[in-house]
Design a protein around this motif. Structure first.
Motif, PDB file in Angstrom:
ATOM      1  N   ALA A  40       0.418   0.811  10.176  1.00  0.00           N
ATOM      2  CA  ALA A  40       0.492   2.154  10.755  1.00  0.00           C
ATOM      3  C   ALA A  40       0.241   2.141  12.253  1.00  0.00           C
ATOM      4  CB  ALA A  40      -0.505   3.073  10.064  1.00  0.00           C
ATOM      5  N   GLY A  41      -0.176   0.988  12.792  1.00  0.00           N
ATOM      6  CA  GLY A  41      -0.427   0.888  14.219  1.00  0.00           C
ATOM      7  C   GLY A  41      -1.786   1.410  14.650  1.00  0.00           C
ATOM      8  N   THR A  42      -2.660   1.714  13.682  1.00  0.00           N
ATOM      9  CA  THR A  42      -3.960   2.295  13.999  1.00  0.00           C
ATOM     10  C   THR A  42      -4.816   1.343  14.837  1.00  0.00           C
ATOM     11  OG1 THR A  42      -3.894   3.533  11.925  1.00  0.00           O
ATOM     12  CG2 THR A  42      -6.024   3.346  13.025  1.00  0.00           C
ATOM     13  N   GLU A  98      10.172  -4.652  10.431  1.00  0.00           N
ATOM     14  CA  GLU A  98      11.401  -3.920  10.751  1.00  0.00           C
ATOM     15  C   GLU A  98      11.685  -2.800   9.745  1.00  0.00           C
ATOM     16  OE1 GLU A  98      14.468  -6.440  13.103  1.00  0.00           O
ATOM     17  OE2 GLU A  98      14.064  -7.563  11.260  1.00  0.00           O
ATOM     18  N   GLU A  99      10.624  -2.083   9.377  1.00  0.00           N
ATOM     19  CA  GLU A  99      10.766  -0.999   8.412  1.00  0.00           C
ATOM     20  C   GLU A  99      10.530   0.355   9.059  1.00  0.00           C
ATOM     21  OE1 GLU A  99       8.569  -1.397   4.768  1.00  0.00           O
ATOM     22  OE2 GLU A  99       8.670  -3.584   4.867  1.00  0.00           O
ATOM     23  N   VAL A 100      11.154   1.366   8.485  1.00  0.00           N
ATOM     24  CA  VAL A 100      10.849   2.735   8.869  1.00  0.00           C
ATOM     25  C   VAL A 100       9.546   3.139   8.195  1.00  0.00           C
ATOM     26  CG1 VAL A 100      13.257   3.374   9.178  1.00  0.00           C
ATOM     27  CG2 VAL A 100      12.187   3.692   6.950  1.00  0.00           C
ATOM     28  N   GLY A 101       8.914   4.191   8.708  1.00  0.00           N
ATOM     29  CA  GLY A 101       7.665   4.656   8.124  1.00  0.00           C
ATOM     30  C   GLY A 101       7.902   5.386   6.823  1.00  0.00           C
ATOM     31  N   GLY A 102       6.795   5.764   6.182  1.00  0.00           N
ATOM     32  CA  GLY A 102       6.893   6.535   4.939  1.00  0.00           C
ATOM     33  C   GLY A 102       6.545   5.725   3.725  1.00  0.00           C
ATOM     34  N   GLY A 103       6.749   6.315   2.569  1.00  0.00           N
ATOM     35  CA  GLY A 103       6.379   5.681   1.308  1.00  0.00           C
ATOM     36  C   GLY A 103       7.560   5.046   0.608  1.00  0.00           C
ATOM     37  N   LYS A 104       7.371   4.816  -0.674  1.00  0.00           N
ATOM     38  CA  LYS A 104       8.358   4.040  -1.414  1.00  0.00           C
ATOM     39  C   LYS A 104       9.677   4.766  -1.609  1.00  0.00           C
ATOM     40  CE  LYS A 104       6.617   5.483  -5.978  1.00  0.00           C
ATOM     41  NZ  LYS A 104       6.116   5.005  -7.271  1.00  0.00           N
ATOM     42  N   ASP A 105       9.677   6.094  -1.536  1.00  0.00           N
ATOM     43  CA  ASP A 105      10.906   6.843  -1.795  1.00  0.00           C
ATOM     44  C   ASP A 105      11.611   7.312  -0.530  1.00  0.00           C
ATOM     45  OD1 ASP A 105      10.567   6.670  -4.579  1.00  0.00           O
ATOM     46  OD2 ASP A 105       9.148   8.336  -4.539  1.00  0.00           O
ATOM     47  N   LYS A 113       0.823  -1.206   0.000  1.00  0.00           N
ATOM     48  CA  LYS A 113       0.000   0.000   0.000  1.00  0.00           C
ATOM     49  C   LYS A 113       0.857   1.256   0.000  1.00  0.00           C
ATOM     50  CE  LYS A 113      -4.112  -1.913   2.253  1.00  0.00           C
ATOM     51  NZ  LYS A 113      -4.995  -1.839   3.453  1.00  0.00           N
ATOM     52  N   SER A 114       2.037   1.175   0.607  1.00  0.00           N
ATOM     53  CA  SER A 114       2.948   2.317   0.670  1.00  0.00           C
ATOM     54  C   SER A 114       3.579   2.627  -0.678  1.00  0.00           C
ATOM     55  CB  SER A 114       4.063   2.031   1.681  1.00  0.00           C
ATOM     56  OG  SER A 114       4.850   0.919   1.262  1.00  0.00           O
ATOM     57  N   GLY A 115       3.438   1.702  -1.649  1.00  0.00           N
ATOM     58  CA  GLY A 115       4.079   1.874  -2.940  1.00  0.00           C
ATOM     59  C   GLY A 115       5.419   1.169  -3.040  1.00  0.00           C
ATOM     60  N   ARG A 116       5.905   0.677  -1.921  1.00  0.00           N
ATOM     61  CA  ARG A 116       7.171  -0.039  -1.935  1.00  0.00           C
ATOM     62  C   ARG A 116       7.004  -1.396  -2.613  1.00  0.00           C
ATOM     63  NH1 ARG A 116       8.996   1.072   4.404  1.00  0.00           N
ATOM     64  NH2 ARG A 116       9.164   3.348   4.194  1.00  0.00           N
ATOM     65  N   ILE A 117       8.040  -1.849  -3.291  1.00  0.00           N
ATOM     66  CA  ILE A 117       8.026  -3.176  -3.899  1.00  0.00           C
ATOM     67  C   ILE A 117       8.770  -4.112  -2.962  1.00  0.00           C
ATOM     68  CG2 ILE A 117       8.699  -4.572  -5.886  1.00  0.00           C
ATOM     69  CD1 ILE A 117       8.498  -2.073  -7.598  1.00  0.00           C
ATOM     70  N   SER A 118       8.016  -4.938  -2.264  1.00  0.00           N
ATOM     71  CA  SER A 118       8.570  -5.818  -1.240  1.00  0.00           C
ATOM     72  C   SER A 118       8.980  -7.162  -1.849  1.00  0.00           C
ATOM     73  CB  SER A 118       7.538  -6.044  -0.135  1.00  0.00           C
ATOM     74  OG  SER A 118       7.976  -7.024   0.777  1.00  0.00           O
ATOM     75  N   PRO A 119      10.086  -7.732  -1.382  1.00  0.00           N
ATOM     76  CA  PRO A 119      10.505  -9.054  -1.867  1.00  0.00           C
ATOM     77  C   PRO A 119       9.769 -10.207  -1.192  1.00  0.00           C
ATOM     78  CG  PRO A 119      12.098  -8.228  -0.300  1.00  0.00           C
ATOM     79  CD  PRO A 119      11.080  -7.136  -0.477  1.00  0.00           C
ATOM     80  N   TYR A 120       8.851  -9.869  -0.283  1.00  0.00           N
ATOM     81  CA  TYR A 120       8.060 -10.929   0.346  1.00  0.00           C
ATOM     82  C   TYR A 120       6.689 -10.365   0.719  1.00  0.00           C
ATOM     83  CZ  TYR A 120       8.736  -8.877   5.003  1.00  0.00           C
ATOM     84  OH  TYR A 120       8.721  -8.038   6.086  1.00  0.00           O
ATOM     85  N   PHE A 121       5.759 -11.283   0.933  1.00  0.00           N
ATOM     86  CA  PHE A 121       4.406 -10.882   1.341  1.00  0.00           C
ATOM     87  C   PHE A 121       3.910 -11.866   2.388  1.00  0.00           C
ATOM     88  CE2 PHE A 121      -0.254 -10.546   0.913  1.00  0.00           C
ATOM     89  CZ  PHE A 121      -0.378  -9.171   1.054  1.00  0.00           C
ATOM     90  N   PHE A 122       3.297 -11.333   3.440  1.00  0.00           N
ATOM     91  CA  PHE A 122       2.825 -12.172   4.542  1.00  0.00           C
ATOM     92  C   PHE A 122       1.360 -11.873   4.793  1.00  0.00           C
ATOM     93  CE2 PHE A 122       2.242 -13.234   9.065  1.00  0.00           C
ATOM     94  CZ  PHE A 122       2.787 -14.513   9.091  1.00  0.00           C
ATOM     95  N   ASN A 123       0.512 -12.899   4.696  1.00  0.00           N
ATOM     96  CA  ASN A 123      -0.923 -12.752   4.908  1.00  0.00           C
ATOM     97  C   ASN A 123      -1.370 -13.746   5.974  1.00  0.00           C
ATOM     98  OD1 ASN A 123      -3.687 -12.514   4.850  1.00  0.00           O
ATOM     99  ND2 ASN A 123      -3.927 -13.012   2.684  1.00  0.00           N
TER     100      ASN A 123
END
Length: 237
Positions: free
Chosen positions: A139-141, A167-174, A31-41
């Protein structure tokens, strides 16, 4: 357990998650626009066997984190809806495998205006030390909402246990991990500050555990993509 070695419950959880497609490696747009190398559902982990593994993993994490506290925890809180089964099953495992009998509680999405009424179900949280169970914080909402409900009923939230910490910092893809030399805050940082002094956010799994899992299996291509992603977006401990 050495930091460079997966605990048995972590390995079992990762193996089962991958087997049912709850954990995938590749390229996934978040959703952040980042391209992640993994996905967890975590929603796909919905069989009795996997739920047993998850509950044991939560229980082991809770025991190792909170058992040394001067005052033990009293209640597990599972935010509706996914957290309900997590709290109930983890409370069962803590009693059956760790000789710790904790109460559990959860919220209703809509306040009940008949019968016993109220927003919360389960043991009363007033005056109790409460740990909230979550799957993955973005986002911790949802966690903040759960904390607000517990506090409104007179309980004290002393920790949050999540299934996976990206283990990511906040923000978008850039976003860069540092802005003007200062570390960008993560959701975990923000939630721990919101909880207050002495409260902790811990996790059953971290991104680094997924990397160790790949390394043990010799999946070098996926591992390299994980390293690159972590170098760009990873939280600095």
């Amino acid at each position: 357990m050495p930091s460079n070695q997966l605990a048995p419950y972590q390995k079992e959880l990762l193996e089962q998650a991958e087997a049912v497609g709850a954990l995938k490696f590749g390229e996934f747009v978040l959703k952040s626009g980042r391209i992640s190398p993994y996905f967890f559902n975590a929603g796909l982990m919905s069989t009795g066997a996997i739920l047993n593994t998850i509950a044991n993993a939560y229980a082991s994490t809770i025991v190792s984190t909170f058992s040394s506290s001067p005052r033990p925890i009293d209640v597990l809180f599972g935010p509706a809806y996914k957290g309900i089964s997590l709290a109930a099953c983890t409370a069962l495992v803590l009693a059956s495998s760790h000789a710790q009998s904790l109460g559990f509680a959860y919220d209703r999405k809509e306040v009940k205006d008949h019968g016993e009424g109220g927003r919360l179900v389960g043991v009363p949280v007033s005056g109790q030390r409460v740990v909230i169970l979550d799957d993955v914080m973005t986002a911790g909402t949802a966690v903040r909402g759960a904390v607000g409900m517990v506090r409104a009923e007179g309980g004290k939230v002393v920790g949050v246990v999540q299934l996976l910490d990206r283990e990511e910092v906040g923000g978008g893809k850039d976003v860069d991990v540092r802005v003007d030399g200062e570390k960008v805050r993560s959701t975990v940082d923000d939630v721990e500050e919101f909880l207050g002094e002495g409260a902790r956010v811990v996790s059953v799994l971290k991104m680094r555990d997924l990397m160790l899992y790949l390394e043990e299996r010799g999946k070098t291509e996926d591992l390299e993509k994980m390293r690159e992603y972590r170098a760009r977006y990873g939280r600095r401990d």
